[in-house]
Design a protein around this motif. Structure first.
Motif, short mmCIF file in Angstrom:
data_model
loop_
_atom_site.label_atom_id
_atom_site.label_comp_id
_atom_site.label_asym_id
_atom_site.label_seq_id
_atom_site.Cartn_x
_atom_site.Cartn_y
_atom_site.Cartn_z
N ASP A 17 -43.05 -26.95 13.69
CA ASP A 17 -42.50 -27.02 15.39
C ASP A 17 -41.12 -27.75 15.40
N GLU A 18 -41.65 -29.09 15.42
CA GLU A 18 -40.72 -29.78 15.73
C GLU A 18 -39.77 -30.55 14.77
N GLN A 19 -40.63 -30.25 13.14
CA GLN A 19 -39.74 -30.74 11.91
C GLN A 19 -38.79 -29.56 12.01
N LEU A 20 -39.27 -28.76 12.03
CA LEU A 20 -38.49 -27.13 11.27
C LEU A 20 -37.23 -27.38 12.47
N LEU A 21 -37.45 -27.71 13.91
CA LEU A 21 -36.18 -27.93 14.73
C LEU A 21 -34.93 -29.09 14.61
N GLU A 22 -35.51 -30.37 13.38
CA GLU A 22 -34.96 -31.15 12.98
C GLU A 22 -33.17 -30.30 11.97
N PHE A 23 -33.65 -29.00 11.66
CA PHE A 23 -32.29 -28.50 10.60
C PHE A 23 -32.40 -27.11 10.76
N THR A 25 -30.62 -24.44 13.05
CA THR A 25 -29.50 -24.20 14.35
C THR A 25 -29.84 -23.07 14.99
N SER A 26 -30.84 -22.50 14.52
CA SER A 26 -31.47 -20.98 16.15
C SER A 26 -32.66 -21.55 15.85
N ALA A 27 -33.37 -21.40 16.85
CA ALA A 27 -35.04 -20.41 16.78
C ALA A 27 -35.18 -19.71 17.76
N SER A 28 -35.85 -18.91 17.20
CA SER A 28 -36.39 -17.69 17.60
C SER A 28 -37.59 -17.79 17.80
N ILE A 29 -37.97 -17.77 19.34
CA ILE A 29 -39.02 -18.43 20.19
C ILE A 29 -39.70 -17.03 20.56
N GLY A 30 -41.44 -17.55 20.24
CA GLY A 30 -41.92 -16.63 20.49
C GLY A 30 -42.38 -17.15 21.99
N CYS A 31 -43.11 -15.89 22.53
CA CYS A 31 -42.98 -15.91 24.22
C CYS A 31 -44.82 -15.72 24.46
N GLY A 32 -45.19 -16.21 23.86
CA GLY A 32 -46.65 -16.43 24.24
C GLY A 32 -47.36 -15.54 23.83
N ALA A 33 -47.60 -14.12 23.75
CA ALA A 33 -48.12 -12.78 23.80
C ALA A 33 -48.49 -12.97 21.75
N CYS A 48 -36.00 -27.36 22.31
CA CYS A 48 -34.24 -27.06 21.30
C CYS A 48 -33.20 -26.64 22.31
N ARG A 49 -32.82 -27.38 23.44
CA ARG A 49 -32.05 -27.74 24.76
C ARG A 49 -32.36 -29.46 24.25
N ASN A 50 -33.08 -29.72 23.88
CA ASN A 50 -32.74 -31.42 23.17
C ASN A 50 -32.07 -31.63 22.31
N LYS A 51 -32.48 -30.57 21.11
CA LYS A 51 -31.85 -30.89 19.36
C LYS A 51 -30.54 -30.11 20.07
N GLY A 52 -30.19 -29.21 20.77
CA GLY A 52 -28.64 -28.07 20.69
C GLY A 52 -28.71 -27.25 19.45
N VAL A 53 -29.84 -26.98 19.48
CA VAL A 53 -30.79 -25.45 18.90
C VAL A 53 -30.10 -24.63 19.78
N ARG A 54 -30.12 -23.40 19.28
CA ARG A 54 -29.64 -22.01 19.73
C ARG A 54 -30.50 -21.37 19.59
N ILE A 55 -30.99 -20.41 21.78
CA ILE A 55 -32.20 -20.18 21.37
C ILE A 55 -32.49 -18.92 21.46
N GLY A 56 -33.13 -18.08 20.85
CA GLY A 56 -33.06 -16.45 21.18
C GLY A 56 -35.11 -16.30 21.35
N ALA A 57 -35.05 -15.42 21.75
CA ALA A 57 -36.45 -14.70 22.46
C ALA A 57 -37.12 -14.19 21.28
N HIS A 58 -38.23 -14.20 21.41
CA HIS A 58 -38.69 -13.50 19.78
C HIS A 58 -40.46 -12.62 20.59
N PRO A 59 -40.09 -11.41 21.55
CA PRO A 59 -41.18 -11.09 21.79
C PRO A 59 -42.05 -10.44 21.27
#
Length: 163
Positions: A17-23, A25-33, A48-59
């Motif tokens: 995940d960390e490597q994917l977030l290097e390039f 511009t937005s991340a659909s972030i799983g909600c743990g279920a 994502c906040r630290n890298k400036g990546v746009r954050i989306g919920a991925h429930p």
């Protein structure tokens, strides 16, 4: 000038995940279920906040055995749709997502509702509407009446696969 959004699905418990977030511009972030955990979700939000990546919920449906892609047992529908609402509420408490991108079978119900029983699609749409209170963007594949209706009822921009 055209811009391309490079979106990745993350926080599902897979490596890199960390490597994917290097390039990304937005991340659909799983909600743990459907996969991952709430701890992974929170850590990924911070990354994502630290890298400036746009954050989306991925429930997704709380069915890790099928990774949220299996059939929804009718007798568990109330519990499962309730869990989707809980995921979206918890995510919105941690961060206001720029968009919601449903996962797995929930995504399929919304993007291709003709394949599913009407009672199930109705529940899927109602659950999504409850999650859109703080979000003005919904990502769905394809063009369909449900996506258009969501846009007309306050979902803002509904991104389709062919956009």
């Amino acid at each position: 000038m055209k811009r391309i959004d490079i979106n990745v699905d993350v926080a599902e418990g897979f490596p890199f995940d960390e490597q994917l977030l290097e390039f990304a511009t937005s991340a659909s972030i799983g909600c743990g279920a459907h996969a991952g955990s709430w701890e992974i979700t929170l850590a990924t939000i911070e990354t994502c906040r630290n890298k400036g990546v746009r954050i989306g919920a991925h429930p997704g449906m709380p069915d890790p055995e099928s990774m949220g892609r299996g059939d929804i047992p009718r007798e568990q529908a109330d519990e499962w749709f309730g869990d989707l609402k809980r995921q979206m509420a918890a995510f919105s408490e941690a961060v206001t997502p720029a968009y919601i991108k449903p996962h797995g079978v929930w995504y399929n119900m919304l993007s291709d509702p003709e394949r599913f029983p009407p009672w199930l699609v109705g529940r899927a749409g109602a659950t999504l509407a409850g999650g859109l209170e703080r979000v003005n963007h919904l990502q769905l594949g394809g063009r369909n009446a449900l996506a258009q209706q969501a846009a007309q009822n306050g979902a803002g921009h509904v991104a389709a696969a062919d956009e």
